[in-house]
Write a protein that holds these residues in place. Structure first.
Motif, PDB file in Angstrom:
ATOM      1  N   ARG A  75     -19.109 -25.615  12.116  1.00 32.09           N
ATOM      2  CA  ARG A  75     -17.915 -26.394  11.820  1.00 32.09           C
ATOM      3  C   ARG A  75     -16.682 -25.521  12.014  1.00 32.09           C
ATOM      4  O   ARG A  75     -16.671 -24.358  11.617  1.00 32.09           O
ATOM      5  N   LYS A  77     -13.406 -23.552  11.688  1.00 32.89           N
ATOM      6  CA  LYS A  77     -12.722 -22.861  10.595  1.00 32.89           C
ATOM      7  C   LYS A  77     -13.632 -22.523   9.419  1.00 32.89           C
ATOM      8  O   LYS A  77     -13.152 -22.093   8.373  1.00 32.89           O
ATOM      9  N   ARG A  78     -14.936 -22.718   9.565  1.00 32.05           N
ATOM     10  CA  ARG A  78     -15.878 -22.366   8.496  1.00 32.05           C
ATOM     11  C   ARG A  78     -16.694 -21.143   8.896  1.00 32.05           C
ATOM     12  O   ARG A  78     -17.076 -20.998  10.060  1.00 32.05           O
ATOM     13  N   ARG A  80     -20.080 -18.526   7.530  1.00 30.11           N
ATOM     14  CA  ARG A  80     -21.247 -18.485   6.646  1.00 30.11           C
ATOM     15  C   ARG A  80     -21.363 -17.154   5.918  1.00 30.11           C
ATOM     16  O   ARG A  80     -21.906 -17.082   4.822  1.00 30.11           O
ATOM     17  N   GLY A 128     -15.383 -21.841  15.789  1.00 31.17           N
ATOM     18  CA  GLY A 128     -16.468 -21.650  14.832  1.00 31.17           C
ATOM     19  C   GLY A 128     -17.108 -20.277  14.941  1.00 31.17           C
ATOM     20  O   GLY A 128     -17.467 -19.852  16.036  1.00 31.17           O
ATOM     21  N   THR A 143      -5.944 -16.925   5.891  1.00 32.37           N
ATOM     22  CA  THR A 143      -6.249 -17.900   4.845  1.00 32.37           C
ATOM     23  C   THR A 143      -4.989 -18.677   4.454  1.00 32.37           C
ATOM     24  O   THR A 143      -5.025 -19.901   4.287  1.00 32.37           O
ATOM     25  N   LEU A 148      -8.855 -20.639   8.313  1.00 34.68           N
ATOM     26  CA  LEU A 148     -10.274 -20.621   7.981  1.00 34.68           C
ATOM     27  C   LEU A 148     -10.464 -21.061   6.540  1.00 34.68           C
ATOM     28  O   LEU A 148      -9.535 -20.978   5.723  1.00 34.68           O
ATOM     29  N   HIS A 149     -11.667 -21.528   6.241  1.00 28.30           N
ATOM     30  CA  HIS A 149     -12.013 -22.006   4.910  1.00 28.30           C
ATOM     31  C   HIS A 149     -13.357 -21.398   4.501  1.00 28.30           C
ATOM     32  O   HIS A 149     -14.186 -21.075   5.344  1.00 28.30           O
ATOM     33  N   PHE A 150     -13.560 -21.274   3.189  1.00 28.85           N
ATOM     34  CA  PHE A 150     -14.742 -20.588   2.680  1.00 28.85           C
ATOM     35  C   PHE A 150     -15.757 -21.516   2.011  1.00 28.85           C
ATOM     36  O   PHE A 150     -16.698 -21.033   1.382  1.00 28.85           O
ATOM     37  N   ASP A 151     -15.592 -22.831   2.146  1.00 29.61           N
ATOM     38  CA  ASP A 151     -16.443 -23.744   1.385  1.00 29.61           C
ATOM     39  C   ASP A 151     -17.908 -23.714   1.807  1.00 29.61           C
ATOM     40  O   ASP A 151     -18.769 -24.190   1.074  1.00 29.61           O
ATOM     41  N   GLU A 152     -18.229 -23.146   2.979  1.00 31.30           N
ATOM     42  CA  GLU A 152     -19.624 -23.049   3.415  1.00 31.30           C
ATOM     43  C   GLU A 152     -20.133 -21.615   3.400  1.00 31.30           C
ATOM     44  O   GLU A 152     -21.212 -21.325   3.929  1.00 31.30           O
TER      45      GLU A 152
END
Length: 401
Positions: A75, A77-78, A80, A128, A143, A148-152
Protein backbone atom coordinates in the motif's frame (compact mmCIF):
# COMPACT_ATOMS: atom_id res chain seq x y z
CA UNK A 1 26.05 -24.36 13.77
CA UNK A 2 25.11 -23.45 10.20
CA UNK A 3 22.59 -20.91 8.90
CA UNK A 4 20.28 -23.74 7.85
CA UNK A 5 19.77 -24.71 11.51
CA UNK A 6 18.34 -21.25 12.22
CA UNK A 7 15.13 -22.05 10.30
CA UNK A 8 15.72 -19.59 7.50
CA UNK A 9 14.00 -20.29 4.18
CA UNK A 10 15.77 -21.41 1.00
CA UNK A 11 15.80 -18.01 -0.81
CA UNK A 12 17.54 -16.39 2.15
CA UNK A 13 19.99 -19.27 2.57
CA UNK A 14 20.85 -19.05 -1.13
CA UNK A 15 21.54 -15.31 -0.81
CA UNK A 16 23.76 -15.95 2.22
CA UNK A 17 25.64 -18.64 0.32
CA UNK A 18 26.20 -16.25 -2.61
CA UNK A 19 27.91 -13.89 -0.18
CA UNK A 20 30.19 -16.66 1.06
CA UNK A 21 28.75 -16.84 4.58
CA UNK A 22 29.13 -20.32 6.06
CA UNK A 23 28.65 -19.98 9.82
CA UNK A 24 26.58 -17.49 11.83
CA UNK A 25 28.40 -15.26 14.29
CA UNK A 26 27.68 -15.37 18.02
CA UNK A 27 25.17 -12.50 17.89
CA UNK A 28 23.42 -14.09 14.90
CA UNK A 29 23.16 -17.46 16.66
CA UNK A 30 21.55 -15.86 19.71
CA UNK A 31 19.41 -13.15 18.13
CA UNK A 32 17.89 -14.77 15.03
CA UNK A 33 15.86 -17.48 16.85
CA UNK A 34 14.55 -14.90 19.34
CA UNK A 35 13.47 -12.50 16.60
CA UNK A 36 11.82 -15.32 14.65
CA UNK A 37 9.88 -16.18 17.81
CA UNK A 38 8.43 -12.66 17.72
CA UNK A 39 10.09 -11.49 20.94
CA UNK A 40 11.59 -8.08 21.68
CA UNK A 41 15.37 -7.80 22.05
CA UNK A 42 17.95 -5.59 23.71
CA UNK A 43 21.34 -6.60 22.31
CA UNK A 44 24.80 -5.34 23.20
CA UNK A 45 27.30 -6.15 20.49
CA UNK A 46 30.47 -4.45 19.34
CA UNK A 47 31.08 -3.26 15.80
CA UNK A 48 32.08 -6.02 13.40
CA UNK A 49 30.17 -8.84 15.12
CA UNK A 50 27.63 -9.28 12.33
CA UNK A 51 24.71 -7.61 14.10
CA UNK A 52 23.11 -6.22 10.90
CA UNK A 53 22.39 -9.72 9.62
CA UNK A 54 21.15 -10.71 13.08
CA UNK A 55 18.09 -8.50 12.65
CA UNK A 56 17.79 -8.24 8.85
CA UNK A 57 17.68 -12.00 8.18
CA UNK A 58 14.81 -12.82 10.59
CA UNK A 59 13.01 -9.64 9.55
CA UNK A 60 13.07 -10.81 5.92
CA UNK A 61 12.00 -14.30 6.98
CA UNK A 62 8.98 -12.93 8.83
CA UNK A 63 7.90 -10.65 6.01
CA UNK A 64 8.33 -13.38 3.43
CA UNK A 65 6.25 -15.83 5.48
CA UNK A 66 3.46 -13.29 5.91
CA UNK A 67 3.38 -12.49 2.21
CA UNK A 68 3.27 -16.17 1.27
CA UNK A 69 0.27 -16.67 3.55
CA UNK A 70 -1.69 -13.53 2.72
CA UNK A 71 -0.37 -12.46 -0.68
CA UNK A 72 1.80 -9.39 -1.00
CA UNK A 73 -0.18 -6.17 -1.24
CA UNK A 74 1.94 -3.07 -0.99
CA UNK A 75 0.00 0.00 0.00
CA UNK A 76 1.28 3.43 -0.90
CA UNK A 77 2.99 5.33 1.92
CA UNK A 78 2.89 2.28 4.23
CA UNK A 79 5.91 0.42 5.55
CA UNK A 80 6.13 -2.90 7.38
CA UNK A 81 9.49 -2.49 9.12
CA UNK A 82 11.41 0.60 10.23
CA UNK A 83 15.13 0.61 10.98
CA UNK A 84 16.40 3.81 12.62
CA UNK A 85 20.13 4.58 12.28
CA UNK A 86 22.26 7.57 13.32
CA UNK A 87 24.07 8.44 10.07
CA UNK A 88 23.56 8.62 6.32
CA UNK A 89 26.45 6.22 5.73
CA UNK A 90 25.00 3.61 8.04
CA UNK A 91 21.58 3.96 6.38
CA UNK A 92 23.15 3.24 2.99
CA UNK A 93 25.17 0.35 4.42
CA UNK A 94 22.23 -1.35 6.14
CA UNK A 95 19.96 -0.96 3.11
CA UNK A 96 22.67 -2.44 0.88
CA UNK A 97 22.81 -5.48 3.19
CA UNK A 98 19.02 -5.85 3.01
CA UNK A 99 19.16 -5.80 -0.79
CA UNK A 100 21.83 -8.51 -0.78
CA UNK A 101 19.97 -10.76 1.66
CA UNK A 102 16.64 -10.21 -0.15
CA UNK A 103 18.15 -11.04 -3.53
CA UNK A 104 15.70 -13.91 -4.15
CA UNK A 105 12.71 -12.34 -2.40
CA UNK A 106 10.03 -9.96 -3.59
CA UNK A 107 10.65 -7.51 -0.75
CA UNK A 108 11.53 -3.87 -1.29
CA UNK A 109 13.75 -1.63 0.84
CA UNK A 110 14.91 1.96 0.83
CA UNK A 111 17.45 4.18 2.62
CA UNK A 112 16.12 7.61 3.56
CA UNK A 113 18.33 10.39 4.92
CA UNK A 114 18.86 14.13 4.76
CA UNK A 115 21.31 16.11 2.67
CA UNK A 116 19.74 15.05 -0.65
CA UNK A 117 16.67 16.08 -2.64
CA UNK A 118 13.62 14.56 -0.97
CA UNK A 119 11.47 14.29 -4.09
CA UNK A 120 12.83 10.92 -5.22
CA UNK A 121 12.42 9.53 -1.70
CA UNK A 122 8.82 10.76 -1.62
CA UNK A 123 8.07 9.00 -4.90
CA UNK A 124 9.53 5.72 -3.65
CA UNK A 125 7.29 5.86 -0.58
CA UNK A 126 4.25 6.55 -2.76
CA UNK A 127 5.03 3.44 -4.80
CA UNK A 128 5.39 1.42 -1.60
CA UNK A 129 8.37 0.21 0.46
CA UNK A 130 8.41 -2.84 2.76
CA UNK A 131 11.52 -1.99 4.82
CA UNK A 132 12.59 1.59 5.46
CA UNK A 133 16.06 2.42 6.81
CA UNK A 134 16.07 6.04 7.95
CA UNK A 135 17.81 8.71 9.97
CA UNK A 136 15.50 10.30 12.55
CA UNK A 137 15.50 13.85 11.20
CA UNK A 138 14.51 13.05 7.62
CA UNK A 139 11.95 10.49 8.80
CA UNK A 140 10.19 13.06 10.98
CA UNK A 141 10.23 15.57 8.14
CA UNK A 142 8.56 13.06 5.80
CA UNK A 143 6.04 12.17 8.50
CA UNK A 144 5.06 15.82 8.96
CA UNK A 145 4.51 16.04 5.21
CA UNK A 146 2.26 12.96 5.42
CA UNK A 147 4.43 11.16 2.90
CA UNK A 148 4.36 7.94 4.93
CA UNK A 149 2.17 6.32 7.56
CA UNK A 150 2.92 3.73 10.24
CA UNK A 151 -0.46 2.02 10.67
CA UNK A 152 0.81 -1.24 9.09
CA UNK A 153 4.20 -1.28 10.80
CA UNK A 154 5.09 -4.59 12.46
CA UNK A 155 8.70 -4.09 13.52
CA UNK A 156 10.96 -1.30 14.83
CA UNK A 157 14.75 -1.65 14.92
CA UNK A 158 16.93 0.88 16.75
CA UNK A 159 20.43 0.30 15.37
CA UNK A 160 23.48 1.90 17.02
CA UNK A 161 21.17 3.25 19.72
CA UNK A 162 24.00 4.68 21.79
CA UNK A 163 25.33 6.65 18.83
CA UNK A 164 21.89 8.10 18.09
CA UNK A 165 21.64 9.33 21.66
CA UNK A 166 25.19 10.71 21.56
CA UNK A 167 24.21 12.70 18.46
CA UNK A 168 21.22 14.23 20.22
CA UNK A 169 18.40 12.34 18.49
CA UNK A 170 16.51 11.39 21.65
CA UNK A 171 13.68 13.92 21.11
CA UNK A 172 13.24 12.87 17.48
CA UNK A 173 13.23 9.20 18.44
CA UNK A 174 10.57 9.79 21.09
CA UNK A 175 8.40 11.70 18.61
CA UNK A 176 8.71 8.86 16.10
CA UNK A 177 7.87 6.18 18.66
CA UNK A 178 4.74 8.12 19.68
CA UNK A 179 3.48 7.74 16.11
CA UNK A 180 4.02 3.98 15.87
CA UNK A 181 1.42 1.24 16.51
CA UNK A 182 1.43 0.04 20.09
CA UNK A 183 1.58 -3.62 19.05
CA UNK A 184 4.86 -4.16 17.25
CA UNK A 185 8.12 -6.05 17.67
CA UNK A 186 11.03 -3.96 18.97
CA UNK A 187 14.73 -4.65 18.52
CA UNK A 188 17.42 -2.44 20.05
CA UNK A 189 21.09 -2.92 19.17
CA UNK A 190 23.86 -0.93 20.81
CA UNK A 191 27.62 -1.23 21.19
CA UNK A 192 27.39 0.10 24.73
CA UNK A 193 24.63 -0.04 27.35
CA UNK A 194 24.69 3.33 29.08
CA UNK A 195 21.98 4.55 31.45
CA UNK A 196 20.59 6.64 28.58
CA UNK A 197 20.31 3.59 26.31
CA UNK A 198 18.62 1.57 29.04
CA UNK A 199 16.22 4.46 29.64
CA UNK A 200 15.29 4.47 25.95
CA UNK A 201 14.87 0.70 26.02
CA UNK A 202 12.60 0.88 29.08
CA UNK A 203 10.29 3.36 27.33
CA UNK A 204 10.27 1.45 24.05
CA UNK A 205 10.53 -2.26 24.71
CA UNK A 206 8.34 -4.59 26.76
CA UNK A 207 9.70 -7.74 28.45
CA UNK A 208 12.74 -8.00 26.16
CA UNK A 209 15.23 -10.81 25.84
CA UNK A 210 18.66 -9.36 26.67
CA UNK A 211 21.66 -10.51 24.67
CA UNK A 212 25.25 -9.49 25.27
CA UNK A 213 28.14 -10.56 23.09
CA UNK A 214 31.53 -10.13 24.72
CA UNK A 215 34.82 -10.07 22.91
CA UNK A 216 35.87 -13.64 23.64
CA UNK A 217 39.01 -15.10 22.13
CA UNK A 218 37.14 -16.71 19.26
CA UNK A 219 35.41 -13.53 18.11
CA UNK A 220 37.89 -10.87 19.25
CA UNK A 221 39.24 -8.90 16.27
CA UNK A 222 42.92 -9.40 15.50
CA UNK A 223 43.97 -5.78 15.82
CA UNK A 224 47.56 -4.76 16.53
CA UNK A 225 47.44 -1.49 18.45
CA UNK A 226 50.39 0.86 18.80
CA UNK A 227 51.02 4.54 19.28
CA UNK A 228 53.63 7.16 18.54
CA UNK A 229 54.18 10.11 20.85
CA UNK A 230 54.66 13.33 18.93
CA UNK A 231 54.64 17.09 19.42
CA UNK A 232 51.35 18.46 18.15
CA UNK A 233 52.98 20.69 15.53
CA UNK A 234 54.72 17.69 13.95
CA UNK A 235 51.69 15.39 13.58
CA UNK A 236 51.10 15.77 9.85
CA UNK A 237 54.81 15.51 9.05
CA UNK A 238 55.10 12.35 11.16
CA UNK A 239 52.05 10.80 9.55
CA UNK A 240 53.44 11.51 6.07
CA UNK A 241 56.79 10.01 7.12
CA UNK A 242 55.20 6.82 8.46
CA UNK A 243 52.98 6.35 5.38
CA UNK A 244 55.99 6.75 3.09
CA UNK A 245 58.61 4.76 5.01
CA UNK A 246 56.21 1.94 5.94
CA UNK A 247 54.93 1.82 2.35
CA UNK A 248 51.30 1.86 3.47
CA UNK A 249 48.84 1.41 0.65
CA UNK A 250 45.64 2.16 2.54
CA UNK A 251 44.46 3.82 5.76
CA UNK A 252 41.36 5.32 7.30
CA UNK A 253 42.44 8.38 9.29
CA UNK A 254 40.21 9.75 12.04
CA UNK A 255 40.33 13.42 12.99
CA UNK A 256 38.11 15.54 15.24
CA UNK A 257 37.04 18.52 13.09
CA UNK A 258 35.93 19.31 9.53
CA UNK A 259 38.48 22.11 9.30
CA UNK A 260 41.21 19.78 10.54
CA UNK A 261 40.24 17.18 7.93
CA UNK A 262 40.58 19.65 5.04
CA UNK A 263 43.87 20.96 6.41
CA UNK A 264 45.34 17.46 6.82
CA UNK A 265 44.39 16.46 3.26
CA UNK A 266 46.18 19.55 1.99
CA UNK A 267 49.28 18.85 4.11
CA UNK A 268 49.47 15.24 2.93
CA UNK A 269 49.11 16.23 -0.71
CA UNK A 270 51.96 18.74 -0.37
CA UNK A 271 54.12 15.76 0.59
CA UNK A 272 52.97 13.68 -2.39
CA UNK A 273 50.28 11.63 -0.61
CA UNK A 274 46.88 11.81 -2.30
CA UNK A 275 44.03 11.75 0.21
CA UNK A 276 40.36 12.71 0.49
CA UNK A 277 38.12 13.73 3.38
CA UNK A 278 34.60 12.79 4.42
CA UNK A 279 32.56 14.69 6.99
CA UNK A 280 29.11 16.13 7.60
CA UNK A 281 29.95 19.37 5.76
CA UNK A 282 30.28 17.67 2.38
CA UNK A 283 27.31 17.08 0.07
CA UNK A 284 25.83 13.59 0.31
CA UNK A 285 26.53 12.64 -3.32
CA UNK A 286 30.17 13.65 -2.87
CA UNK A 287 30.44 11.68 0.37
CA UNK A 288 29.03 8.57 -1.30
CA UNK A 289 31.38 8.86 -4.28
CA UNK A 290 34.42 9.32 -2.05
CA UNK A 291 33.44 6.38 0.13
CA UNK A 292 32.86 4.13 -2.90
CA UNK A 293 36.21 5.19 -4.37
CA UNK A 294 37.90 4.35 -1.06
CA UNK A 295 36.23 0.95 -0.95
CA UNK A 296 37.28 0.20 -4.53
CA UNK A 297 40.85 1.30 -3.92
CA UNK A 298 40.80 4.40 -6.13
CA UNK A 299 41.39 6.48 -3.01
CA UNK A 300 44.12 5.11 -0.75
CA UNK A 301 43.87 7.44 2.24
CA UNK A 302 40.58 8.71 3.66
CA UNK A 303 40.39 11.34 6.43
CA UNK A 304 37.11 11.08 8.36
CA UNK A 305 35.62 13.01 11.25
CA UNK A 306 34.32 11.07 14.24
CA UNK A 307 30.68 11.38 13.19
CA UNK A 308 31.38 8.94 10.33
CA UNK A 309 33.07 6.33 12.52
CA UNK A 310 30.15 3.92 12.84
CA UNK A 311 28.66 4.57 9.44
CA UNK A 312 31.65 3.33 7.50
CA UNK A 313 31.72 -0.32 6.49
CA UNK A 314 34.82 -1.19 4.48
CA UNK A 315 35.77 -4.80 3.92
CA UNK A 316 39.38 -5.86 4.45
CA UNK A 317 40.50 -2.47 5.76
CA UNK A 318 44.13 -2.96 6.71
CA UNK A 319 44.55 -0.10 9.20
CA UNK A 320 42.99 2.86 10.96
CA UNK A 321 44.85 5.88 12.32
CA UNK A 322 43.76 8.08 15.19
CA UNK A 323 45.30 11.38 14.09
CA UNK A 324 43.39 12.85 17.04
CA UNK A 325 42.53 10.73 20.06
CA UNK A 326 38.79 10.94 20.74
CA UNK A 327 37.43 12.43 23.96
CA UNK A 328 35.24 9.36 24.54
CA UNK A 329 36.72 5.88 24.97
CA UNK A 330 33.76 4.31 23.16
CA UNK A 331 34.65 6.32 20.06
CA UNK A 332 38.16 4.85 20.14
CA UNK A 333 36.71 1.34 20.32
CA UNK A 334 34.37 1.99 17.40
CA UNK A 335 37.09 3.55 15.31
CA UNK A 336 39.55 0.69 15.62
CA UNK A 337 36.65 -1.70 15.03
CA UNK A 338 36.69 -0.62 11.38
CA UNK A 339 39.68 -2.92 10.86
CA UNK A 340 40.35 -6.56 11.80
CA UNK A 341 36.88 -7.68 10.72
CA UNK A 342 35.56 -11.10 9.72
CA UNK A 343 38.65 -12.91 10.99
CA UNK A 344 41.14 -10.70 9.15
CA UNK A 345 43.99 -8.98 10.97
CA UNK A 346 44.25 -5.21 11.23
CA UNK A 347 46.35 -2.41 12.62
CA UNK A 348 45.33 0.61 14.73
CA UNK A 349 47.82 3.46 15.17
CA UNK A 350 47.42 6.56 17.31
CA UNK A 351 49.42 9.80 17.17
CA UNK A 352 49.53 11.02 20.76
CA UNK A 353 50.70 14.43 21.95
CA UNK A 354 51.06 15.60 25.54
CA UNK A 355 47.60 17.18 25.60
CA UNK A 356 46.12 13.74 24.85
CA UNK A 357 47.40 12.22 28.12
CA UNK A 358 44.01 12.14 29.85
CA UNK A 359 42.35 10.43 26.85
CA UNK A 360 45.21 7.92 26.62
CA UNK A 361 44.85 6.99 30.30
CA UNK A 362 41.10 6.41 29.86
CA UNK A 363 41.62 4.27 26.75
CA UNK A 364 44.32 2.09 28.32
CA UNK A 365 42.19 1.68 31.45
CA UNK A 366 39.23 0.47 29.36
CA UNK A 367 41.39 -1.87 27.30
CA UNK A 368 43.00 -3.25 30.43
CA UNK A 369 46.46 -3.17 28.90
CA UNK A 370 49.17 -0.76 27.85
CA UNK A 371 49.29 0.26 24.18
CA UNK A 372 52.73 -0.40 22.72
CA UNK A 373 54.77 2.75 22.06
CA UNK A 374 57.01 3.10 19.01
CA UNK A 375 59.50 5.84 18.26
CA UNK A 376 60.78 7.43 15.07
CA UNK A 377 64.18 9.02 15.62
CA UNK A 378 63.48 11.59 12.91
CA UNK A 379 60.82 13.09 15.20
CA UNK A 380 62.22 13.59 18.72
CA UNK A 381 59.60 14.70 21.22
CA UNK A 382 60.09 17.94 23.16
CA UNK A 383 56.90 17.66 25.22
CA UNK A 384 57.04 14.14 26.64
CA UNK A 385 53.83 12.16 27.03
CA UNK A 386 53.92 10.59 30.52
CA UNK A 387 53.23 6.93 31.11
CA UNK A 388 49.72 6.23 32.34
CA UNK A 389 49.09 4.83 35.82
CA UNK A 390 48.33 1.47 34.22
CA UNK A 391 52.01 1.15 33.27
CA UNK A 392 53.06 1.24 36.91
CA UNK A 393 50.24 -1.06 38.01
CA UNK A 394 51.24 -3.58 35.36
CA UNK A 395 54.93 -3.43 36.31
CA UNK A 396 54.08 -3.84 40.02
CA UNK A 397 51.88 -6.86 39.28
CA UNK A 398 54.62 -8.42 37.18
CA UNK A 399 57.20 -7.93 39.96
CA UNK A 400 54.98 -9.83 42.40
CA UNK A 401 54.77 -12.96 40.22
Amino acid sequence: MSFSTLKLSTPILNAIADLGYTKPTAIQQKAIPVVLAGKDIIAAAQTGTGKTASFVLPLLEQLNSQYKETGKKLRAKRIRALILVPTRELAVQVEASISQYAKYLDISSMAMYGGVDAQEQKQRLIWGVDILVATPGRLLDMTHQRVLHFDELDMLVLDEADRMLDMGFIDDINKIIERLPEHRQNLLFSATMSEEVRGLAKRTIHKPVEISIGADKASKPKIEQWLVTVDKANKSALLSHIITTQNWQQALIFIETKHGAAKLVSQLEKRGIVAESIHSGRAQDIREKILNDFKSGKIKFLVATAIAARGLDIGELSRVINYDLPAQVDDYIHRIGRTGRAGASGEAISLVSKDNFRELCAIESRLGHIIERKEFEEFPVKKTVPLSKLNYVTKYAASKK
